[in-house]
Design an enzyme around this catalytic site. Structure first.
Site, PDB file in Angstrom:
ATOM      1  N   GLN A  60      45.834  36.495 -10.063  1.00 19.42           N
ATOM      2  CA  GLN A  60      45.055  37.044 -10.853  1.00 19.42           C
ATOM      3  C   GLN A  60      45.189  38.272 -10.931  1.00 19.42           C
ATOM      4  O   GLN A  60      45.715  39.635  -9.536  1.00 19.42           O
ATOM      5  CB  GLN A  60      43.787  36.809 -10.354  1.00 19.42           C
ATOM      6  CG  GLN A  60      44.054  36.374  -8.904  1.00 19.42           C
ATOM      7  CD  GLN A  60      43.367  34.745  -8.559  1.00 19.42           C
ATOM      8  OE1 GLN A  60      42.072  34.128  -8.810  1.00 19.42           O
ATOM      9  NE2 GLN A  60      43.588  34.481  -7.333  1.00 19.42           N
ATOM     10  N   GLY A 168      45.013  24.197  -5.599  1.00 13.09           N
ATOM     11  CA  GLY A 168      43.572  22.459  -5.300  1.00 13.09           C
ATOM     12  C   GLY A 168      45.022  20.937  -6.039  1.00 13.09           C
ATOM     13  O   GLY A 168      44.715  20.093  -5.685  1.00 13.09           O
ATOM     14  N   ASP A 185      35.594  25.707  -3.259  1.00 10.37           N
ATOM     15  CA  ASP A 185      35.092  27.414  -2.785  1.00 10.37           C
ATOM     16  C   ASP A 185      36.183  28.217  -3.765  1.00 10.37           C
ATOM     17  O   ASP A 185      36.911  29.035  -3.795  1.00 10.37           O
ATOM     18  CB  ASP A 185      35.286  28.149  -2.146  1.00 10.37           C
ATOM     19  CG  ASP A 185      34.975  29.901  -1.770  1.00 10.37           C
ATOM     20  OD1 ASP A 185      35.141  29.831  -0.757  1.00 10.37           O
ATOM     21  OD2 ASP A 185      33.923  29.922  -3.044  1.00 10.37           O
ATOM     22  N   SER A 186      35.522  27.955  -5.604  1.00 15.44           N
ATOM     23  CA  SER A 186      37.330  28.364  -7.071  1.00 15.44           C
ATOM     24  C   SER A 186      36.537  29.576  -6.874  1.00 15.44           C
ATOM     25  O   SER A 186      35.389  30.196  -7.159  1.00 15.44           O
ATOM     26  CB  SER A 186      36.792  27.455  -7.678  1.00 15.44           C
ATOM     27  OG  SER A 186      35.983  26.968  -7.554  1.00 15.44           O
ATOM     28  N   PRO A 192      43.454  30.469 -13.010  1.00 13.76           N
ATOM     29  CA  PRO A 192      44.037  29.124 -12.216  1.00 13.76           C
ATOM     30  C   PRO A 192      42.695  28.198 -11.644  1.00 13.76           C
ATOM     31  O   PRO A 192      43.191  27.224 -10.874  1.00 13.76           O
ATOM     32  CB  PRO A 192      44.181  30.708 -10.599  1.00 13.76           C
ATOM     33  CG  PRO A 192      44.011  31.306 -10.724  1.00 13.76           C
ATOM     34  CD  PRO A 192      43.802  31.906 -12.506  1.00 13.76           C
TER      35      PRO A 192
HETATM   36  N1  SAM Z   1      33.239  32.496  -3.474  1.00 14.59           N
HETATM   37  C1  SAM Z   1      33.233  32.811  -4.724  1.00 14.59           C
HETATM   38  C2  SAM Z   1      32.966  32.776  -5.782  1.00 14.59           C
HETATM   39  O1  SAM Z   1      31.946  31.690  -6.089  1.00 14.59           O
HETATM   40  O2  SAM Z   1      33.630  32.799  -7.920  1.00 14.59           O
HETATM   41  C3  SAM Z   1      35.117  32.539  -4.857  1.00 14.59           C
HETATM   42  C4  SAM Z   1      35.549  32.767  -3.690  1.00 14.59           C
HETATM   43  S1  SAM Z   1      37.244  32.720  -3.325  1.00 14.59           S
HETATM   44  C5  SAM Z   1      37.882  34.367  -3.468  1.00 14.59           C
HETATM   45  C6  SAM Z   1      38.157  31.970  -4.187  1.00 14.59           C
HETATM   46  C7  SAM Z   1      39.745  31.329  -4.704  1.00 14.59           C
HETATM   47  O3  SAM Z   1      39.649  30.412  -5.397  1.00 14.59           O
HETATM   48  C8  SAM Z   1      40.842  32.666  -4.903  1.00 14.59           C
HETATM   49  O4  SAM Z   1      40.823  32.967  -3.822  1.00 14.59           O
HETATM   50  C9  SAM Z   1      41.364  32.033  -5.615  1.00 14.59           C
HETATM   51  O5  SAM Z   1      42.583  32.705  -5.739  1.00 14.59           O
HETATM   52  C10 SAM Z   1      41.223  30.682  -5.429  1.00 14.59           C
HETATM   53  N2  SAM Z   1      41.492  29.753  -6.460  1.00 14.59           N
HETATM   54  C11 SAM Z   1      41.732  29.852  -7.870  1.00 14.59           C
HETATM   55  N3  SAM Z   1      42.345  28.517  -8.387  1.00 14.59           N
HETATM   56  C12 SAM Z   1      42.393  28.448  -7.699  1.00 14.59           C
HETATM   57  C13 SAM Z   1      43.488  26.512  -7.839  1.00 14.59           C
HETATM   58  N4  SAM Z   1      43.716  26.350  -8.720  1.00 14.59           N
HETATM   59  N5  SAM Z   1      44.197  25.624  -6.330  1.00 14.59           N
HETATM   60  C14 SAM Z   1      43.271  26.477  -5.374  1.00 14.59           C
HETATM   61  N6  SAM Z   1      42.815  27.978  -5.202  1.00 14.59           N
HETATM   62  C15 SAM Z   1      42.457  28.329  -6.096  1.00 14.59           C
END
Ligand code: SAM
Length: 316
Positions: A60, A168, A185-186, A192
């Site tokens: 990303q 995940g 918390d995605s 992704p």
């Molecule tokens: N609180 C934030 C929101 O509400 O938008 C989210 C914070 S956190 C930074 C989100 C995280 O999810 C990112 O670091 C991203 O890389 C991760 N992520 C996205 N898709 C994922 C997946 N399929 N498996 C694991 N992590 C993932």
């Protein structure tokens, strides 16, 4: 229309805030746009004081910048993830609500959670014996070590914490562990993060949940993203005895209430009394909070009618 000076109510009664912009031409600043709602013809832009870090990771586009009001702001693919100024609201509500509702949580799983803001809150619960965070993008954690030490410092030094770099979906599909609380918390359901809003992902999470476990999910802002919540609650309803959501207001998750999905087979867990919740917080070490209280915990499940109706319709 007569111009009014700062501090006086304008012709429509709206108080004009004294702006220093007059002194610092904002035109010279770079403005970064939150592009999540472009299709809705809606953009929120932030004046950048300083770009602290910007890169295209393998997954990303990541930019971290300094903002006058919100402090450090992290955006992934044009969507605000976390800001230093309002992070406590989302992080406390995604953590203390499920863990204190459960009451005996030992094994906790975070899916996503890159910046470690949620992990920091989970580890405040002294009874939690193991916290596993499954993050797809190692560079988000690496970059957070440098730019969000207020989260990562305590987390990475805690022997209860283990970090897994993986998708995940892949992790929960294969894991033989059983968790008391799962916190998703995605990012939003694009790129992704898309797979983390699917029936298959929630079904795989259910398989990894111990008896009486709770799963909570980042589910967007229902006023602007109703489908995100309706779709997830519909999946929860097919998999769990109790499918619901709770809400909080996060200033930089623009659009009103932020929804957090709730899924468990124990329908009593979201109906606990304030006293019970307060006693559990005391037993958990009575750690300080800035948003969460036993009263706010209970009130968060009292949904405005349009959200309550969306949740009920999702179950049809
Ligand atoms: N609180 C934030 C929101 O509400 O938008 C989210 C914070 S956190 C930074 C989100 C995280 O999810 C990112 O670091 C991203 O890389 C991760 N992520 C996205 N898709 C994922 C997946 N399929 N498996 C694991 N992590 C993932």
């Amino acid at each position: 229309m007569t111009a009014t000076s700062p501090g006086e109510p304008g012709h429509d009664g709206v108080m004009l805030m004294p702006t220093r912009a007059c002194e610092e031409p904002m035109a010279d600043k770079r403005w970064i746009a939150e592009t999540l709602f472009e299709e809705l013809g809606f953009r929120m832009t932030f004046a950048v004081e300083r770009v602290l870090y910007e890169t295209a990771t393998g997954h990303q586009h990541l930019v971290l910048f300094e903002h006058k009001l919100f402090g450090k702001m992290l955006m992934l693919d044009g969507a605000t993830q976390v800001t230093a100024r309002d992070e406590f609201i989302y992080h406390e509500m995604m953590t203390h609500v499920p863990i204190l509702a459960h009451g005996r949580a030992r094994e906790v799983l975070i899916v996503g959670g890159g910046d470690c803001g949620i992990a920091e809150e989970v580890l405040k619960h002294t009874a939690v014996t193991r916290l596993t965070q499954v993050e797809i993008d190692a560079s988000v954690v690496e970059f957070s070590k440098e730019h969000f030490p207020e989260f990562t410092g305590a987390v990475l030094a805690d022997p209860r914490f283990d970090l897994v770099i993986d998708d995940g979906m892949n992790y929960v599909a294969k894991s033989d562990r059983r968790f008391d609380v799962i916190i998703v918390d995605s990012t939003d359901p694009q790129g992704p993060g898309g797979v983390l809003f699917t029936y298959d992902f929630y079904a795989a999470c259910k398989r990894c949940m111990a008896a009486g476990a709770i799963m909570v999910t980042q589910n967007g802002v229902p006023f602007l993203q109703p489908d995100e919540l309706v779709s997830s609650v519909g999946h929860f309803h097919r998999l769990f005895a109790d499918a619901a959501c709770y809400v909080a207001a996060v200033p930089t998750y623009v659009g009103g209430h932020m929804a957090m999905g709730w899924a468990t087979d124990d329908a009593a867990l979201r109906r606990l009394s304030e006293d019970t919740i307060a006693q559990r917080h005391a037993r958990a070490g009575a750690f300080a909070t800035r948003y969460w209280t036993p009263h706010v915990h209970r009130a968060a499940f009292a949904l405005p009618r349009f959200i309550a109706e969306a949740v009920e319709n999702a179950k049809n």
